[in-house]
Write a protein that holds these residues in place. Structure first.
Motif, PDB file in Angstrom:
ATOM      1  N   ARG A 160       0.820  -1.217   0.000  1.00 27.63           N
ATOM      2  CA  ARG A 160       0.000   0.000   0.000  1.00 27.63           C
ATOM      3  C   ARG A 160       0.856   1.271   0.000  1.00 27.63           C
ATOM      4  O   ARG A 160       0.335   2.367  -0.236  1.00 27.63           O
ATOM      5  CB  ARG A 160      -0.941  -0.013   1.216  1.00 27.63           C
ATOM      6  N   TRP A 161       2.146   1.141   0.249  1.00 31.48           N
ATOM      7  CA  TRP A 161       3.068   2.286   0.259  1.00 31.48           C
ATOM      8  C   TRP A 161       3.562   2.596  -1.154  1.00 31.48           C
ATOM      9  O   TRP A 161       3.606   3.751  -1.569  1.00 31.48           O
ATOM     10  CB  TRP A 161       4.236   1.974   1.193  1.00 31.48           C
ATOM     11  N   TYR A 162       3.915   1.550  -1.910  1.00 32.61           N
ATOM     12  CA  TYR A 162       4.470   1.758  -3.249  1.00 32.61           C
ATOM     13  C   TYR A 162       3.357   1.925  -4.285  1.00 32.61           C
ATOM     14  O   TYR A 162       2.240   1.438  -4.107  1.00 32.61           O
ATOM     15  CB  TYR A 162       5.378   0.588  -3.626  1.00 32.61           C
ATOM     16  N   ARG A 163       3.702   2.609  -5.397  1.00 36.65           N
ATOM     17  CA  ARG A 163       2.754   2.845  -6.492  1.00 36.65           C
ATOM     18  C   ARG A 163       3.346   2.280  -7.783  1.00 36.65           C
ATOM     19  O   ARG A 163       4.292   2.826  -8.338  1.00 36.65           O
ATOM     20  CB  ARG A 163       2.485   4.353  -6.652  1.00 36.65           C
ATOM     21  N   THR A 164       2.763   1.187  -8.250  1.00 36.21           N
ATOM     22  CA  THR A 164       3.252   0.539  -9.471  1.00 36.21           C
ATOM     23  C   THR A 164       2.069   0.095 -10.329  1.00 36.21           C
ATOM     24  O   THR A 164       1.858  -1.100 -10.546  1.00 36.21           O
ATOM     25  CB  THR A 164       4.146  -0.668  -9.133  1.00 36.21           C
ATOM     26  N   PRO A 165       1.288   1.027 -10.857  1.00 35.99           N
ATOM     27  CA  PRO A 165       0.106   0.649 -11.644  1.00 35.99           C
ATOM     28  C   PRO A 165       0.447  -0.098 -12.928  1.00 35.99           C
ATOM     29  O   PRO A 165      -0.354  -0.914 -13.402  1.00 35.99           O
ATOM     30  CB  PRO A 165      -0.560   1.995 -11.945  1.00 35.99           C
ATOM     31  N   ASN A 166       1.607   0.141 -13.499  1.00 33.31           N
ATOM     32  CA  ASN A 166       1.955  -0.549 -14.735  1.00 33.31           C
ATOM     33  C   ASN A 166       2.410  -1.976 -14.478  1.00 33.31           C
ATOM     34  O   ASN A 166       2.195  -2.863 -15.322  1.00 33.31           O
ATOM     35  CB  ASN A 166       3.009   0.242 -15.507  1.00 33.31           C
ATOM     36  N   MET A 167       3.019  -2.228 -13.324  1.00 32.42           N
ATOM     37  CA  MET A 167       3.255  -3.613 -12.926  1.00 32.42           C
ATOM     38  C   MET A 167       1.922  -4.340 -12.742  1.00 32.42           C
ATOM     39  O   MET A 167       1.782  -5.511 -13.117  1.00 32.42           O
ATOM     40  CB  MET A 167       4.066  -3.677 -11.633  1.00 32.42           C
ATOM     41  N   GLU A 168       0.956  -3.642 -12.169  1.00 26.42           N
ATOM     42  CA  GLU A 168      -0.386  -4.212 -12.014  1.00 26.42           C
ATOM     43  C   GLU A 168      -0.972  -4.541 -13.386  1.00 26.42           C
ATOM     44  O   GLU A 168      -1.558  -5.617 -13.597  1.00 26.42           O
ATOM     45  CB  GLU A 168      -1.280  -3.219 -11.281  1.00 26.42           C
ATOM     46  N   ARG A 169      -0.813  -3.636 -14.297  1.00 30.26           N
ATOM     47  CA  ARG A 169      -1.298  -3.830 -15.667  1.00 30.26           C
ATOM     48  C   ARG A 169      -0.633  -5.038 -16.324  1.00 30.26           C
ATOM     49  O   ARG A 169      -1.302  -5.862 -16.978  1.00 30.26           O
ATOM     50  CB  ARG A 169      -1.000  -2.548 -16.444  1.00 30.26           C
ATOM     51  N   LEU A 170       0.691  -5.173 -16.139  1.00 28.08           N
ATOM     52  CA  LEU A 170       1.401  -6.311 -16.707  1.00 28.08           C
ATOM     53  C   LEU A 170       0.954  -7.615 -16.060  1.00 28.08           C
ATOM     54  O   LEU A 170       0.760  -8.632 -16.744  1.00 28.08           O
ATOM     55  CB  LEU A 170       2.911  -6.121 -16.537  1.00 28.08           C
ATOM     56  N   ALA A 171       0.785  -7.588 -14.730  1.00 28.52           N
ATOM     57  CA  ALA A 171       0.370  -8.800 -14.017  1.00 28.52           C
ATOM     58  C   ALA A 171      -1.011  -9.258 -14.452  1.00 28.52           C
ATOM     59  O   ALA A 171      -1.285 -10.462 -14.532  1.00 28.52           O
ATOM     60  CB  ALA A 171       0.401  -8.551 -12.512  1.00 28.52           C
ATOM     61  N   GLU A 172      -1.893  -8.319 -14.746  1.00 27.40           N
ATOM     62  CA  GLU A 172      -3.231  -8.683 -15.213  1.00 27.40           C
ATOM     63  C   GLU A 172      -3.187  -9.371 -16.571  1.00 27.40           C
ATOM     64  O   GLU A 172      -4.083 -10.148 -16.914  1.00 27.40           O
ATOM     65  CB  GLU A 172      -4.114  -7.432 -15.284  1.00 27.40           C
ATOM     66  N   ARG A 173      -2.132  -9.112 -17.331  1.00 31.71           N
ATOM     67  CA  ARG A 173      -1.999  -9.711 -18.660  1.00 31.71           C
ATOM     68  C   ARG A 173      -1.234 -11.025 -18.630  1.00 31.71           C
ATOM     69  O   ARG A 173      -1.138 -11.706 -19.664  1.00 31.71           O
ATOM     70  CB  ARG A 173      -1.314  -8.730 -19.609  1.00 31.71           C
ATOM     71  N   GLY A 174      -0.642 -11.358 -17.495  1.00 36.17           N
ATOM     72  CA  GLY A 174       0.221 -12.524 -17.472  1.00 36.17           C
ATOM     73  C   GLY A 174       0.194 -13.277 -16.161  1.00 36.17           C
ATOM     74  O   GLY A 174      -0.797 -13.291 -15.440  1.00 36.17           O
ATOM     75  N   VAL A 175       1.321 -13.904 -15.861  1.00 38.90           N
ATOM     76  CA  VAL A 175       1.454 -14.765 -14.695  1.00 38.90           C
ATOM     77  C   VAL A 175       2.549 -14.206 -13.786  1.00 38.90           C
ATOM     78  O   VAL A 175       3.586 -13.732 -14.260  1.00 38.90           O
ATOM     79  CB  VAL A 175       1.779 -16.216 -15.122  1.00 38.90           C
ATOM     80  N   ARG A 176       2.307 -14.225 -12.484  1.00 43.00           N
ATOM     81  CA  ARG A 176       3.323 -13.806 -11.526  1.00 43.00           C
ATOM     82  C   ARG A 176       3.622 -14.945 -10.554  1.00 43.00           C
ATOM     83  O   ARG A 176       2.775 -15.791 -10.287  1.00 43.00           O
ATOM     84  CB  ARG A 176       2.902 -12.544 -10.777  1.00 43.00           C
ATOM     85  N   PHE A 177       4.857 -14.924 -10.034  1.00 40.37           N
ATOM     86  CA  PHE A 177       5.355 -15.999  -9.181  1.00 40.37           C
ATOM     87  C   PHE A 177       5.601 -15.460  -7.776  1.00 40.37           C
ATOM     88  O   PHE A 177       6.446 -14.581  -7.595  1.00 40.37           O
ATOM     89  CB  PHE A 177       6.663 -16.554  -9.743  1.00 40.37           C
ATOM     90  N   PRO A 178       4.925 -15.987  -6.762  1.00 45.29           N
ATOM     91  CA  PRO A 178       5.202 -15.558  -5.383  1.00 45.29           C
ATOM     92  C   PRO A 178       6.587 -15.974  -4.896  1.00 45.29           C
ATOM     93  O   PRO A 178       7.170 -15.304  -4.045  1.00 45.29           O
ATOM     94  CB  PRO A 178       4.113 -16.261  -4.578  1.00 45.29           C
ATOM     95  N   THR A 179       7.102 -17.100  -5.412  1.00 49.20           N
ATOM     96  CA  THR A 179       8.396 -17.605  -4.965  1.00 49.20           C
ATOM     97  C   THR A 179       9.322 -17.725  -6.156  1.00 49.20           C
ATOM     98  O   THR A 179       9.372 -18.752  -6.851  1.00 49.20           O
ATOM     99  CB  THR A 179       8.244 -18.970  -4.265  1.00 49.20           C
ATOM    100  N   PHE A 180      10.040 -16.645  -6.428  1.00 51.67           N
ATOM    101  CA  PHE A 180      11.002 -16.607  -7.520  1.00 51.67           C
ATOM    102  C   PHE A 180      12.331 -16.147  -6.925  1.00 51.67           C
ATOM    103  O   PHE A 180      12.418 -15.070  -6.342  1.00 51.67           O
ATOM    104  CB  PHE A 180      10.549 -15.649  -8.625  1.00 51.67           C
TER     105      PHE A 180
END
Length: 509
Positions: A63-83
């Motif tokens: 909630r502190w950081y602002r990364t809307p484009n990372m959010e946009r990319l994640a909505e289009r793809g897959v993210r890994f909690p443990t990388f």
């Protein structure tokens, strides 16, 4: 008129028309590796950590950081909690370029530009010269397969005077701003990125046209990257862009475009400045994604987003639960906060029904992949996606991620990761070995070599590493030490030394 108005290439509409239907005509995808320096898994508004049911959990740092484009990319793809990556910069970058673990390629510490920084008990033969001209590298293999290979930003592949000092020597056709340095002399164009003010020994090269302008370093690199994308699109060649930002490495100089979003009353001035570097990096991601769409090549472009090691956010004790909270530790440590990084893979265009995408690497949009993966996997994955061949005699330590990118569980991959750091830093002379849910940290203790120290954690029950089980479960600790020792030998690792020069191989308890 702003400097970027002078630097614009052909009008986008004209170029897009010239490129025509590149999505249909191009047989192989464009590939962008978007690498952020010192960005940990919690340095984003995107929630990577998940609960026991696999659902994302938003923590205070999200909630502190602002990364809307990372959010946009994640909505289009897959993210890994443990990388997992290595815990410092140069080892991860060498892993990414070679597909080999740091224990094998032996660049086990960050590379100092001017001299060998092995530290007191480090192995004298460690590979501080980094990547060589004759090394098998990802850009070389992609170039041989017909790709235009573009490097923009931080290299840190070798020291001054080494073969790996400049990216052109390891397979890149184009190098912008890459050299031996691991941090920028300054982020400010007014300072010439270090050439005119700040740390002159770490001045970012090749950006003189931005000197004495208000162009922030992150934005200058983005403009250069987009210009190279434009050229590659006009040439109708598939391209590999290694977009390696200097952000968010220190110095923590505030990006004035975003400073108003982070009041110092909530956190320190350094923490606020760090947050602006994060947001500026995120804007860069968005600017590149927008440019791909303007050129009508987004549907044909795969983006791999990741950090190179754990967070270096200036928040609290380096081994505590602060900079990567709720994870423990930060950059340079053996804990999860030092090793775990954000990872997103997505096709840049939101339409995932493209025939090329489905044929080469289908990715389920807005998906969380709970299975572990590592930086070692990028090399074989991108070779497979590009249709490039790996030499038979070149050992790869990673796994092809395409099964996991599709949202499935890969039954072939090993659920283990080895990180070897035989040097002194925030965490000193250690090897970390994870196998399944359990994680071992082996401290060599060169000053008392017959008394190594072990830590053991069950990450399924204790993901924040609060309860050391080494004494409570000595049998499991012994088994993991033996497995770790076997993996180190298999990769021909070099070890710390005691005061007499004897190599300190792991001792089973």
């Amino acid at each position: 008129m702003k400097i970027k108005d002078y630097l614009k290439p052909l009008p986008v509409a004209l170029l897009a028309a010239a490129c025509g239907g590149q999505d249909e005509a191009q047989e192989r995808p464009n590939i962008i590796v978007f690498l952020v320096d010192d960005m940990g898994v919690m340095d984003t508004q995107v929630p990577f950590l998940i609960d026991s049911a696999g659902r994302p959990v938003r923590h205070p740092l999200n909630r502190w950081y602002r990364t809307p484009n990372m959010e946009r990319l994640a909505e289009r793809g897959v993210r890994f909690p443990t990388f997992y990556a290595q815990s410092v910069s140069s080892p991860t970058r060498a892993c990414l370029m070679t597909g080999q673990n740091a224990a094998r390629h032996r660049t086990t510490n960050w590379i100092n530009s001017e001299s060998n920084n092995r530290t007191d008990y480090g192995p004298p033969e460690w590979n501080w010269q980094g990547i060589r001209r004759d090394s098998v590298t990802l850009p070389k293999l992609l170039s041989a397969a017909g790709y235009k290979t573009i490097h923009v930003g931080k290299a840190h592949f070798g020291p001054i005077g080494s073969e790996g000092e400049f990216p052109q020597n390891i397979g890149f056709d184009v190098n912008i701003a890459g050299s031996s340095i691991g941090q920028p002399g300054s982020y400010y164009g007014e300072n010439g990125y270090g050439a005119l003010g700040g740390n002159r020994s770490r001045a970012v090269p090749g950006l003189e046209k931005y000197h004495s302008t208000p162009t922030f370093l992150t934005d200058a690199l983005t403009q250069e990257a987009n210009a190279e994308i434009t050229k590659a699109a006009a040439e109708r060649r598939p391209f590999f862009l290694y977009m390696a930002h200097y952000a968010v490495h220190s110095p923590f100089e505030a990006d004035p475009r975003f400073l108003g979003n982070y009041p110092e009353s909530e956190k320190s001035a350094a923490a606020s400045a760090f947050a602006t570097l994060i947001e500026g990096m995120d804007k860069s991601l968005g600017d590149i994604m927008d440019h791909l769409e303007e050129l009508n090549i987004a549907q044909n472009t795969l983006i791999i987003f990741l950090g190179d090691n754990g967070s270096d956010a200036p928040l609290g004790d380096e081994n505590g639960h602060y900079s990567s909270a709720p994870l423990r530790g930060k950059k340079g440590t053996a804990y999860e906060g030092g090793m775990r990084v954000p990872f997103i893979a997505a096709w840049s265009h939101p339409d995932s029904t493209s025939a090329l995408q489905q044929r080469i690497a289908p990715i389920r949009p807005n998906t969380i992949q709970p299975q572990m993966a590592t930086v070692l996997d990028i090399f074989p994955t991108l070779l497979a996606i590009a249709g490039a061949a790996n030499p038979e005699d070149h050992v790869i330590d990673g796994f092809d991620l395409r099964t996991q990118l599709s949202g499935r569980h890969d039954t072939v991959r090993h659920e283990s990761f080895l990180m070897h750091f035989p040097h002194a830093h925030r965490g000193s002379y250690f090897t970390t070995y994870r196998n399944g849910d359990h994680k071992l940290i082996y401290h060599y203790n060169p000053e008392t070599p017959t008394r190594p120290h072990l830590e053991l954690y069950n990450l399924a029950d204790d993901p924040h590493e609060t309860t050391d089980l080494a004494l409570a479960d000595p049998t499991r600790a012994r088994v993991l030490v033996l497995q770790m020792a076997s993996a180190l030998e298999d990769q021909h690792a070099l070890y710390p030394q005691d005061s007499l020069g004897n190599s300190l191989k792991p001792l089973a308890p």
